[in-house]
Design a protein around this motif. Structure first.
Motif, short mmCIF file in Angstrom:
data_model
loop_
_atom_site.label_atom_id
_atom_site.label_comp_id
_atom_site.label_asym_id
_atom_site.label_seq_id
_atom_site.Cartn_x
_atom_site.Cartn_y
_atom_site.Cartn_z
N ASP A 141 0.85 -1.19 0.00
CA ASP A 141 0.00 0.00 0.00
C ASP A 141 0.89 1.24 0.00
N GLU A 143 0.27 4.09 1.72
CA GLU A 143 0.28 4.79 3.00
C GLU A 143 1.19 4.09 4.01
N ARG A 173 -2.32 3.59 7.67
CA ARG A 173 -2.76 4.95 7.99
C ARG A 173 -3.68 5.52 6.91
N LEU A 174 -4.76 6.16 7.34
CA LEU A 174 -5.72 6.77 6.43
C LEU A 174 -5.53 8.27 6.37
N ASN A 175 -5.99 8.86 5.29
CA ASN A 175 -5.88 10.30 5.06
C ASN A 175 -6.94 11.04 5.88
N LEU A 179 -11.20 11.71 5.67
CA LEU A 179 -12.10 11.37 6.76
C LEU A 179 -12.98 12.55 7.16
N GLY A 184 -13.14 7.64 2.66
CA GLY A 184 -11.91 6.90 2.91
C GLY A 184 -11.98 5.84 3.97
N MET A 185 -13.14 5.65 4.60
CA MET A 185 -13.26 4.66 5.67
C MET A 185 -14.31 3.62 5.32
N TYR A 191 -10.49 -0.34 13.66
CA TYR A 191 -9.54 0.74 13.42
C TYR A 191 -8.81 1.08 14.71
N LYS A 240 -6.40 1.78 9.69
CA LYS A 240 -7.25 0.62 9.42
C LYS A 240 -6.49 -0.65 9.79
#
Length: 246
Positions: A141, A143, A173-175, A179, A184-185, A191, A240
């Motif tokens: 990925d 991220e 890691r998510l942006n 969010l 994005g979730m 989580y 995530k």
């Protein structure tokens, strides 16, 4: 070769092979590591997990890194790994394996380190963390990855999805900008939420666009664990959960 990498791990057959190569008995290894003979027997038969301190001692005794132990294990049990150079990305070290898989050694946040991690949550250099955890990934990925030691049993319902106390999870890691827009979730998934005052692991079930909050659910339905809404403004980072070690 030695380093400061430590982690929780599933036990490994490679320990038995390294011990025999060094021509020492299980009792000798138990004495060197500071555990009982029974413990070494369980490790070699894959009937007990190896905690951080013991895995570190084993790696140092055989003059191996944690990553090398993993690579030996993959080589012996799943076929030879591809001789390609490892590479570092967002502080994690990736070791290419066969069939498009990767061994990732990701920075690990122990429960005792959570306060310090929160203080530096805006820092992007994850590589300074001395602790790491190893996982096998099927693909890469873009991220950053981060491993966390989970505290408490709010996510332990004894199901296949359970994440019990002291489990190690690998998060992607998510942006946060996405969010904030409610994007994005994927909901109904676990989580790790790095908040201003704590780090928690919850099952996120939805987004409230009017309140700008997310719905956090506990898998453990005991009365002491209450579900709640968490304002996005109180969250510093979101990861995530993509892998776990129990």
């Amino acid at each position: 070769m030695r380093n400061n990498i430590t982690q929780y791990s599933n036990n490994m057959y490679i320990i038995k092979q390294l011990r025999r190569k060094k021509n020492i008995s299980q009792s000798d290894l138990a004495t060197e590591i500071g555990v009982s003979l029974r413990t070494i027997q369980l490790y070699e038969r894959k009937e007990a997990n190896i905690p951080i301190k013991n895995l570190t001692k084993i790696a140092e005794y055989f003059e191996k890194s944690i990553a090398e132990l993993y690579l030996h294990e993959v080589n012996d049990l799943e076929g030879s790994y591809v001789q390609r150079q490892p590479f570092t990305k967002h502080g994690s070290v990736f070791y290419p394996l066969e069939h498009g898989k990767y061994l990732i050694m990701s920075p690990l946040v122990l429960m005792e380190q959570q306060g310090k991690y929160i203080e530096n949550a805006t820092v992007t250099d994850f590589g300074k963390n001395a602790f790491q955890a190893g996982f096998i990934l099927d693909f890469l990925d873009e991220e950053a990855h981060m491993a966390f030691e989970i505290t408490g049993d709010s996510m332990n319902d004894n199901s296949i999805d359970a994440i019990p106390n002291k489990a190690i999870v690998l998060g992607l890691r998510l942006n946060m900008d996405l969010l904030a827009k409610g994007e994005g979730m994927v909901f109904n998934k676990p989580y790790v939420l790095v908040c201003k005052d704590r780090i928690i692991c919850k099952w996120v079930t939805g987004f409230n666009s009017e309140k700008n909050t997310i719905y956090c659910q506990n898998l453990n339905k005991s009365p002491e664990y209450q579900d709640f809404e968490l304002p996005l403004k109180d969250i510093l980072q979101v990861f995530k959960v993509i892998k776990k070690q129990v």
